[in-house]
Design a protein around this motif. Structure first.
Motif, PDB file in Angstrom:
ATOM      1  N   UNK A 248       0.840  -1.204   0.000  1.00 34.86           N
ATOM      2  CA  UNK A 248       0.000   0.000   0.000  1.00 34.86           C
ATOM      3  C   UNK A 248       0.872   1.251   0.000  1.00 34.86           C
ATOM      4  N   UNK A 249       0.571   2.196  -0.895  1.00 34.83           N
ATOM      5  CA  UNK A 249       1.361   3.428  -0.958  1.00 34.83           C
ATOM      6  C   UNK A 249       0.756   4.538  -0.110  1.00 34.83           C
ATOM      7  N   UNK A 250      -0.586   4.552   0.013  1.00 34.70           N
ATOM      8  CA  UNK A 250      -1.200   5.663   0.740  1.00 34.70           C
ATOM      9  C   UNK A 250      -2.556   5.231   1.294  1.00 34.70           C
ATOM     10  N   UNK A 251      -2.829   5.679   2.498  1.00 30.71           N
ATOM     11  CA  UNK A 251      -4.102   5.337   3.150  1.00 30.71           C
ATOM     12  C   UNK A 251      -4.956   6.586   3.357  1.00 30.71           C
ATOM     13  N   UNK A 252      -6.190   6.523   2.869  1.00 30.35           N
ATOM     14  CA  UNK A 252      -7.156   7.586   3.187  1.00 30.35           C
ATOM     15  C   UNK A 252      -8.226   6.915   4.029  1.00 30.35           C
ATOM     16  N   UNK A 253      -8.210   7.202   5.317  1.00 29.16           N
ATOM     17  CA  UNK A 253      -9.199   6.620   6.226  1.00 29.16           C
ATOM     18  C   UNK A 253     -10.214   7.688   6.604  1.00 29.16           C
ATOM     19  N   UNK A 254     -11.416   7.245   6.924  1.00 26.80           N
ATOM     20  CA  UNK A 254     -12.433   8.181   7.412  1.00 26.80           C
ATOM     21  C   UNK A 254     -11.880   8.944   8.617  1.00 26.80           C
ATOM     22  N   UNK A 255     -11.975  10.269   8.547  1.00 33.93           N
ATOM     23  CA  UNK A 255     -11.388  11.145   9.566  1.00 33.93           C
ATOM     24  C   UNK A 255     -12.382  11.344  10.716  1.00 33.93           C
ATOM     25  N   UNK A 256     -12.406  10.374  11.646  1.00 31.14           N
ATOM     26  CA  UNK A 256     -13.332  10.480  12.770  1.00 31.14           C
ATOM     27  C   UNK A 256     -12.599  10.838  14.051  1.00 31.14           C
ATOM     28  N   UNK A 257     -11.402  10.274  14.202  1.00 27.33           N
ATOM     29  CA  UNK A 257     -10.665  10.433  15.446  1.00 27.33           C
ATOM     30  C   UNK A 257      -9.224  10.033  15.150  1.00 27.33           C
ATOM     31  N   UNK A 258      -8.259  10.834  15.590  1.00 31.97           N
ATOM     32  CA  UNK A 258      -6.854  10.536  15.290  1.00 31.97           C
ATOM     33  C   UNK A 258      -6.465   9.162  15.817  1.00 31.97           C
ATOM     34  N   UNK A 259      -7.048   8.752  16.944  1.00 33.39           N
ATOM     35  CA  UNK A 259      -6.678   7.453  17.527  1.00 33.39           C
ATOM     36  C   UNK A 259      -7.123   6.296  16.635  1.00 33.39           C
ATOM     37  N   UNK A 260      -8.220   6.505  15.889  1.00 34.68           N
ATOM     38  CA  UNK A 260      -8.683   5.457  14.957  1.00 34.68           C
ATOM     39  C   UNK A 260      -7.738   5.411  13.745  1.00 34.68           C
ATOM     40  N   UNK A 261      -7.298   6.594  13.279  1.00 33.48           N
ATOM     41  CA  UNK A 261      -6.342   6.640  12.165  1.00 33.48           C
ATOM     42  C   UNK A 261      -5.055   5.920  12.568  1.00 33.48           C
ATOM     43  N   UNK A 262      -4.605   6.182  13.772  1.00 32.87           N
ATOM     44  CA  UNK A 262      -3.367   5.573  14.269  1.00 32.87           C
ATOM     45  C   UNK A 262      -3.502   4.052  14.336  1.00 32.87           C
ATOM     46  N   UNK A 263      -4.647   3.575  14.855  1.00 30.95           N
ATOM     47  CA  UNK A 263      -4.867   2.124  14.952  1.00 30.95           C
ATOM     48  C   UNK A 263      -4.900   1.503  13.551  1.00 30.95           C
ATOM     49  N   UNK A 264      -5.536   2.186  12.602  1.00 26.71           N
ATOM     50  CA  UNK A 264      -5.615   1.685  11.223  1.00 26.71           C
ATOM     51  C   UNK A 264      -4.234   1.619  10.588  1.00 26.71           C
ATOM     52  N   UNK A 265      -3.446   2.665  10.807  1.00 23.69           N
ATOM     53  CA  UNK A 265      -2.099   2.720  10.218  1.00 23.69           C
ATOM     54  C   UNK A 265      -1.222   1.604  10.774  1.00 23.69           C
TER      55      UNK A 265
END
Ligand code: COA
Length: 329
Positions: A248-265
């Motif tokens: 994967x080169x780039x992730x666009x995750x739903x921007x709900x909460x930074x902690x969710x982005x961090x867990x996804x990454x």
């Protein structure tokens, strides 16, 4: 004529001018800027002006997406607008966008409601319509969450913001939507009831709950669901494509909460530099979140031709879904 490779050909976004900071919220509810930053990563969000709504914002984003795709509005065959905050139950907001673009009577336009995953749902539908007919579709995610927010509830009012994002989907010479899926499962932890005229209906008991038409949420339960949905989406896309997470080169995750982005990454094994973050500036803009993030990532040169970009979102319903894009047009 059936087209083989379908892709996103152009992106656009619009956010209202008015900024509502965490410090502003401290004056409205019992909260602190530090608490909001630590628990969500949100610093500020945008609030639609009284004369703005999901249609005016959607049209602004759509015009940019059309320009980026190098297309005229009259070349479109469909408009699909994902929203959770319509100011009319009918007509559909998509038809009001169609009218604003001067396309009355020429094309089909409809709304789609799938919580904050609405953009992924609309993209999924558009891809299939275009694949079958070889034409162009405009996909918009637009939400005026501030209109459905209970501004006395500190657990929810700190999270959401307004905005719109749009993409044009069509046949592509380079790149393609490699694979996508949508999923849902009934879950009432995040819901908003319709306000209807229960007081005047002779067929219903009198209304007792006055807050019924506000967005209502069990935060910790939704948080657990969201992290699970992101992980499940990444796992499912990897399984379908037989790719490794390192591909994967780039992730666009739903921007709900930074902690969710961090867990996804972390789960995707993608460093945070390859995960787009604008939740700090806009909060959760629901169906607009993924297309706004995608547009800004493209504008900032973070996505290059040939990159494998994963779009993942989740939301009320519960809904979740993802699309893997090989960038190009
Ligand atoms: N300011 C200060 N304190 C607040 C607060 C606020 N804005 N909102 C809640 N609190 C308090 C709570 O009252 C609670 O206090 P208590 O322990 O005395 O009862 C405490 O903070 C912890 O609340 P809790 O809800 O357990 O915190 P949390 O760590 O789960 O964070 C959310 C709350 C809402 C930020 C988090 O659950 C979340 O992001 N959930 C997902 C939301 C989401 O993404 N929704 C959209 C999905 S599309």
């Amino acid at each position: 004529m059936a087209a083989k490779n379908i892709n996103i050909l152009g992106t656009g976004a619009y956010v209202p001018e008015r900024v509502l900071t965490n410090e502003d919220l401290e004056k409205i509810v019992d909260t602190s800027s530090t608490w909001i930053m630590e628990r969500t990563g949100i610093r500020e969000r945008r609030i639609a002006a009284p004369d703005e709504d999901i249609v005016t914002m959607g049209v602004a984003a759509a015009r940019l997406a059309l320009a980026a795709a190098g297309l005229e509005a009259r070349q479109l065959s469909y408009i699909i607008l994902a929203t959770n905050s319509p100011n009319y139950l009918y007509p559909a907001a998509a038809i009001r966008v169609q009218d604003a673009l001067g396309l009355n009577g020429v094309i089909g336009a409809f709304d789609l409601q799938a919580g904050c995953c609405g953009f992924n749902y609309a993209l999924y539908v558009a891809e299939r319509l275009v694949a079958q007919e070889g034409k162009y579709a405009l996909v918009i995610g637009s939400d005026a969450n501030s209109r459905f927010t209970d501004w006395t509830n500190r657990s929810t009012c700190i999270l959401f913001g307004d905005g719109a994002g749009a993409v044009v989907v069509g046949p592509a010479q380079k790149g393609r939507i490699v694979t996508s899926f949508i999923a849902s499962s009934l879950n009432m932890n995040l819901h908003c009831e319709t306000e209807f005229n229960q007081e005047v209906s002779p067929f219903l008991p009198p209304q007792t709950h006055t807050e019924r038409h506000f967005l209502t949420m069990d935060g910790p339960e939704v948080f657990k669901f969201a992290v699970g949905a992101v992980k499940e989406s990444i796992r499912r896309i990897m399984e379908t494509t037989q790719l490794n997470r390192e591909d994967l080169d780039f992730l666009i995750l739903h921007q709900a909460n930074w902690r969710i982005l961090d867990a996804g990454a972390r789960f995707a094994k993608v460093p945070m530099e390859k995960v787009f973050v604008n939740v700090d500036r806009y909060g959760n803009t629901s169906a607009a979140s993924v297309p706004i993030a995608l547009h800004e990532a493209v504008q900032e040169g973070k996505i290059k031709e040939g990159d494998k970009v994963l779009l993942v979102s989740f939301g009320a319903g519960a809904t979740w879904g993802a699309a893997l894009i090989e960038w190009g047009k």
